[in-house]
Every structure is written in C-alpha cells, then in structure tokens.
Design a protein around this motif. Structure first.
Motif, short mmCIF file in Angstrom:
data_model
loop_
_atom_site.label_atom_id
_atom_site.label_comp_id
_atom_site.label_asym_id
_atom_site.label_seq_id
_atom_site.Cartn_x
_atom_site.Cartn_y
_atom_site.Cartn_z
N PHE A 76 35.85 2.91 76.32
CA PHE A 76 36.92 3.63 75.61
C PHE A 76 36.46 5.04 75.26
O PHE A 76 37.25 5.99 75.29
CB PHE A 76 37.30 2.87 74.33
N ILE A 90 44.05 4.12 69.25
CA ILE A 90 44.89 3.20 70.04
C ILE A 90 45.15 1.98 69.16
O ILE A 90 44.27 1.16 68.92
CB ILE A 90 44.19 2.78 71.34
N ASP A 92 47.10 -0.65 69.64
CA ASP A 92 47.07 -1.94 70.34
C ASP A 92 46.74 -1.65 71.80
O ASP A 92 47.58 -1.14 72.56
CB ASP A 92 48.40 -2.67 70.22
N THR A 93 45.52 -1.94 72.20
CA THR A 93 45.07 -1.60 73.55
C THR A 93 45.84 -2.37 74.63
O THR A 93 45.92 -1.93 75.78
CB THR A 93 43.56 -1.91 73.71
N ARG A 94 46.45 -3.49 74.26
CA ARG A 94 47.19 -4.30 75.24
C ARG A 94 48.48 -3.62 75.65
O ARG A 94 49.11 -4.00 76.67
CB ARG A 94 47.50 -5.68 74.64
N ASP A 96 48.59 -0.22 76.08
CA ASP A 96 48.20 1.08 76.64
C ASP A 96 47.81 0.90 78.10
O ASP A 96 46.93 0.08 78.43
CB ASP A 96 47.03 1.66 75.84
N PHE A 99 44.20 0.66 79.29
CA PHE A 99 43.27 -0.39 78.86
C PHE A 99 43.82 -1.81 78.94
O PHE A 99 43.08 -2.75 78.66
CB PHE A 99 42.85 -0.12 77.40
N ASN A 102 41.60 -4.00 80.80
CA ASN A 102 40.18 -3.70 80.61
C ASN A 102 39.44 -4.99 80.25
O ASN A 102 39.94 -5.80 79.46
CB ASN A 102 40.03 -2.67 79.48
N VAL A 105 39.28 -5.80 76.66
CA VAL A 105 40.57 -6.18 76.07
C VAL A 105 40.89 -7.63 76.40
O VAL A 105 41.46 -8.37 75.59
CB VAL A 105 41.69 -5.25 76.56
N TYR A 114 41.92 -2.87 68.93
CA TYR A 114 42.15 -1.58 68.26
C TYR A 114 40.92 -0.70 68.46
O TYR A 114 39.77 -1.16 68.40
CB TYR A 114 42.39 -1.79 66.77
N TYR A 115 41.16 0.60 68.67
CA TYR A 115 40.06 1.56 68.85
C TYR A 115 40.44 2.90 68.23
O TYR A 115 41.57 3.38 68.40
CB TYR A 115 39.77 1.76 70.35
#
Length: 403
Positions: A76, A90, A92-94, A96, A99, A102, A105, A114-115
């Motif tokens: 990330f 971010i 919720d990476t799910r 985006d 990612f 990824n 993830v 979360y990032y």
C-alpha cells in the motif's frame, strides 16, 4: 489489483534511501515510540514506519504485527509515496480498485481493510516511505487524528535526518581517528629513526672540538657550537613529539599509591636546577593513588616552563595541593615573565609558542603544554591558566580520583 506506478525520480529516490543508511538497520526505541503512539492516537491495531526499496518495502518500526517486509508490487505504501504531500486514506480497501484483490486484503487472518499512510521525505524532499496505520475493519480518521498522524510523520523525518547526520559525523570521526593514528605512527617512526643520527651529530661535534679545536680557530669553533646547538634543539623537538604521542599510553597505565612530596622532590632532582631558585612544596604532605607516570610528565613540563620562562634574579615557584572525594587538585605559581591574556588559550595548541625565547635565549617548540593538556584530559581532569605579564603565571589542574 493495480500495481503501483514508479515515481519519475525513482533513481534519485533510491539513492536518497541508500544515503539515509536506514534500510535493514536495527530496531530503535525512538522510532518504536512513534509507531506505538500513532496506533494509540488513530485507534488502529497496527502501525508501521515503512521504507520503500527497489523491490520490497521494509519496516523500520512496527507495532501490532510481526512482519518485517513485503513485496513492493503489493504494498500500500508504494501507492502512498506517489503523492508526497498527501495523506492517503482508504476507508475500505475491498471497495478500492487498486486493492480489492490484493493478497493482504484477501488474507484469512488479519486482512488489511483500512489503511492511512503519510509519506516520509528526507531533507531534499525525496520520499523514502511512509508512516502508516492499518486496521482489520473499515475505519475513518477524524481531522484531529489526521493532523496528529502528519505531525508524527514529521517527527519520523526529523529522526531520519538526525540519524543521517549522526552517521555522517561518526564516519568523519572514524576517518579522523584513522588519519591521526597514521600521523602518530609516522611521527613515532620518523622521530625514533632520527634520534640516533642526531646523537651521532652532537657527539661528533664534541669530538671535533676536543681533537681539532686548536686548529679550527674561533670561526670554526663557532660553527661547531652552532651545529651542536641545532642538534640539541632538534633532539629536544623530537623528544617532545614522542612524549606528546606517548601521552595516551602513559595515561592508560595503572594507578599506584605514592607520596606527593617524594614525587615532587624526585622531579626537582631530574630538572637539575642551576639557577637561584626556591620551590615551595605543598604545606601538607599526602599519600595519593593516581597515575604516577602521567603526573610526573605533567610536573616536568610545567615546572620546566616555570624555570625557563623567568627573567627574575631569583626564581620562586609555589606548588599547591588539595583533594576532595572526586578529584585531586594541583597548582603551580611562578614569578616568571607571564603570558598575554589574549594568548592564554593559544599556549595549549600543538607547536604554538608565545615567548620569543626562554631564560637561556632558546625558543620553545610548542609541544610541552599541549602534552600536559592531553594528559590532564586523559586523566579526567581540567587544566586552566591565569597569568599577569611581568609578574608570573599560575597553572591549576585536576585529576579524577577514578581515572
């Protein structure tokens, strides 16, 4: 999953990361305190100081995870460094596109959902990595938390710069020590190699005078006298250099118990004083435990100077002594020619002389007081001078009782 782009200044950025000398360095408490604080402020289980290398990212500090490194293509932080001035968050990476598939993830245990990462820059604005916080569930930082995370990132940048400068200074110090060691060895070898030829020159001058003095005439005898004096002066200079560079070894010798009065009386005998001179020893005699050889060298130099740089018909030298649980204190007061106030700091510099000549008309070599200062420092003490032109000079020095 979208692989992170490569910054336009990637080669310069990697060079800056190399110059920072931080990659794969040991854990340091100062950095660990920041990741712990970041995690606490942002209320996330994980916080990292990530440094993005050519093929992988490495964690200088980590809180809440055992991971030390990961591939750059799936990191990330490699995305975050593309916008150096911006905190990348971010929620919720799910959701985006960069990612959603990824490996981090999709992980079964502790997925990165979360990032939030703030890029870390060096003094030249080159991005080295990020200070980031991570959660295993959707999250969102408040404005206060974002501000705090940016402030902590600035502190990381300051630590990185301090480390870079400290490493640079340590390297310079190492080079100087190596250079000084080479000079010391060179001076020692040259000085030792010159002592025998000089001794032969001085002896030869005496032999020539004894055997052929009547045939040389007054002018020839003057030449021999000048030759011998030059040899003696150079010999004294060489002995001074050897004493100076041997001072560290002298100071490293073991302490022993000895009588202060006896030490001073032996030194006075060594000086072979022929002038009209009175040397007053400390009123009370004491048995002390210290480095006798070093103290002898100090007194030989200081008393020798009091004798040489004196224009009075009668030389008077007073030696003082006192002690407390931590230090021995010594003083030497003479009635000599004195030292100009503006020159008092210069007299301790190697090869620096103040007086044009001594009592016998000879010029000093500027080595003795530098050696004294070095010895006193090596013995954990301090040396100071107080002088008045035409009236005399006082040297005060201390020696640690633990040295």
């Amino acid at each position: 999953m979208l692989s992170p782009a490569i910054p336009d200044n990637e080669s310069q950025r990697l060079k800056a990361l190399e110059d920072a000398n931080i990659l794969y360095s040991p854990t340091e408490e100062e950095f660990d305190n920041i990741t712990q604080l970041a995690s606490f402020i942002c209320q996330t289980p994980i916080s990292l100081i990530s440094l993005v290398g050519e093929h992988e990212q490495w964690f200088k500090s980590k809180y809440g995870t055992d991971m030390c490194t990961s591939e750059r293509d799936i990191s990330f932080c490699s995305h975050a460094i593309l916008e150096p001035e911006k905190l990348m968050e971010i929620e919720d990476t799910r959701l985006d596109g960069r990612f959603l598939d990824n490996p981090f993830v999709l992980a079964d245990n502790d997925p990165i959902i979360y990032y939030a990462g703030m890029p870390l820059k060096n003094y030249d604005d080159m991005v080295l990595g990020t200070l980031c916080v991570i959660d295993t569930k959707p999250n969102k930082l408040s404005q206060e938390q974002k501000k705090a995370l940016k402030s902590l990132a600035k502190q990381v940048e300051i630590l990185l710069e301090l480390k870079r400068k400290n490493d640079y200074l340590e390297n310079i110090k190492k080079q100087l020590n190596e250079h000084n060691a080479m000079l010391k060895d060179f001076a020692g070898v040259v000085s030792h190699d010159m002592k025998m030829p000089l001794a032969n020159m001085i002896i030869s001058a005496d032999i020539l005078k004894a055997k052929f003095g009547s045939k040389l005439g007054e002018e020839g005898l003057d030449y021999l006298k000048n030759l011998k004096q030059a040899g003696l002066k150079l010999s004294s200079y060489i002995n001074g250099i050897l004493d100076h560079y041997e001072s560290d070894n002298i100071a490293a010798s073991n302490s022993e118990e000895f009588d202060v009065h006896q030490l001073l009386e032996e030194i006075i005998d060594l000086l072979n004083i022929t002038e009209d001179c009175v040397i007053n020893l400390p009123e009370d005699n004491s048995i002390i435990s210290s480095n006798r050889a070093a103290l002898e060298q100090i007194f030989l130099n200081l008393l020798g100077n009091s004798l040489k740089y004196n224009d009075k018909p009668k030389i008077v030298i007073d030696i003082g002594f006192s002690q407390n649980p931590d230090f021995y204190y010594f003083s030497i007061q003479d009635n000599g020619i004195g030292i100009p106030k503006e020159k008092e700091d210069d007299i301790f510099k190697l090869f620096t002389t103040v007086a044009k000549s001594d009592r016998s008309g000879n010029k000093g070599n500027g080595i003795g007081l530098s050696t004294v200062k070095r010895l006193v420092g090596n013995l954990g003490g301090n040396l100071k001078v107080n002088s008045e032109m035409g009236k005399g000079t006082r040297f005060d020095f201390s020696i640690s009782r633990k040295a």
